[in-house]
Enzyme design. Sequence first.
Site, PDB file in Angstrom:
ATOM      1  N   TYR A 151      38.617  38.713  35.267  1.00 54.50           N
ATOM      2  CA  TYR A 151      39.170  39.284  36.512  1.00 54.50           C
ATOM      3  C   TYR A 151      38.766  38.411  37.692  1.00 54.50           C
ATOM      4  O   TYR A 151      39.607  38.038  38.530  1.00 54.50           O
ATOM      5  CB  TYR A 151      38.654  40.719  36.690  1.00 54.50           C
ATOM      6  CG  TYR A 151      39.086  41.367  37.989  1.00 54.50           C
ATOM      7  CD1 TYR A 151      40.348  41.933  38.120  1.00 54.50           C
ATOM      8  CD2 TYR A 151      38.218  41.434  39.084  1.00 54.50           C
ATOM      9  CE1 TYR A 151      40.749  42.540  39.308  1.00 54.50           C
ATOM     10  CE2 TYR A 151      38.608  42.031  40.276  1.00 54.50           C
ATOM     11  CZ  TYR A 151      39.876  42.579  40.384  1.00 54.50           C
ATOM     12  OH  TYR A 151      40.266  43.169  41.563  1.00 54.50           O
ATOM     13  N   LYS A 155      41.035  36.112  40.444  1.00 53.45           N
ATOM     14  CA  LYS A 155      40.979  36.286  41.900  1.00 53.45           C
ATOM     15  C   LYS A 155      40.520  34.995  42.590  1.00 53.45           C
ATOM     16  O   LYS A 155      40.992  34.673  43.685  1.00 53.45           O
ATOM     17  CB  LYS A 155      40.067  37.468  42.250  1.00 53.45           C
ATOM     18  CG  LYS A 155      40.610  38.811  41.764  1.00 53.45           C
ATOM     19  CD  LYS A 155      41.992  39.103  42.341  1.00 53.45           C
ATOM     20  CE  LYS A 155      42.463  40.520  42.059  1.00 53.45           C
ATOM     21  NZ  LYS A 155      43.761  40.811  42.713  1.00 53.45           N
TER      22      LYS A 155
END
Length: 243
Positions: A151, A155
Amino acid sequence: VSGQLQGRRIIVTGAASGMGAAIARLFAREGARLALLDISENALGAIAEETGQLAVPTDVSDERSVEAAVKGAIAAFGGLDGLVNAAGVLVKTPVVEMSTADFDKLISVNLRGPFLTCRTAIPHLQASGAGVIVNIASLAAVRPGAQLAVYSATKAGLLALSEALVGELGPDVRINVISPGLIRTAMTEYIWKGRNDDEVSLNRQIRRPGEPEEIAETALFLMSRQSSYVSGANLVVSGGHLG
Ligand SMILES: NC(=O)c1ccc[n+]([C@@H]2O[C@H](COP(=O)([O-])OP(=O)(O)OC[C@H]3O[C@@H](n4cnc5c(N)ncnc54)[C@H](O)[C@@H]3O)[C@@H](O)[C@H]2O)c1
């Protein structure tokens, strides 16, 4: 100030829930004309009806779906002035336990999604003469955490993509990133299981989680003329995350 986005034609992805929905509500109140994109059709329909804006069911990870959605928005509005990428997914698990399918899902929605929407929208935003892109990354982009490796990587990738785009957009399109800390949405509901606000906010100067409306206010600043000289910024909105 009201009517800060009067007549501005803006696409918001992830508009069916959380921050995207809060952005849709606030931008609609400020006079924008919105194309609301989300994969969750029922929830999207409800927000579109509530705000009186256009629902465009879209899978942001799918090239054809994104191209059709942007085309639909242009057809409805006659042009495009803004793009907010808020759609995202979270899978929290150690790398050694993560399936390749989950890896692909994270990359597809969180990174390929904004790539596809930006690629498709940029020529139209340039034609607007005053285009704006706001990408929602995460504090995890700059402070990656355990069980959030992939994740966080998506980002960090979105942040790098956005910063690189500054050099490609020309003078007529601004681009900025919001990196939220912990915000109370469907994505983070699991964190409250058996814990109160104070317990989940221990390492924050402001001892509570953020609300989606507070990210919407930040997005309004970045979308409006109030930020006319801000481009290439990463605005961390984390309640003063410590350590
Ligand atoms: N909540 C937090 O604490 C937090 C912190 C930092 C960053 N973020 C990021 O902020 C953004 C908004 O998250 P949120 O907390 O509002 O989450 P949320 O789950 O409430 O909303 C995310 C929305 O994205 C949509 N979506 C998922 N996959 C999609 C796809 N393939 N195509 C189109 N839409 C899709 C979902 O249907 C949902 O409506 C996300 O990018 C998230 O990664 C969240």
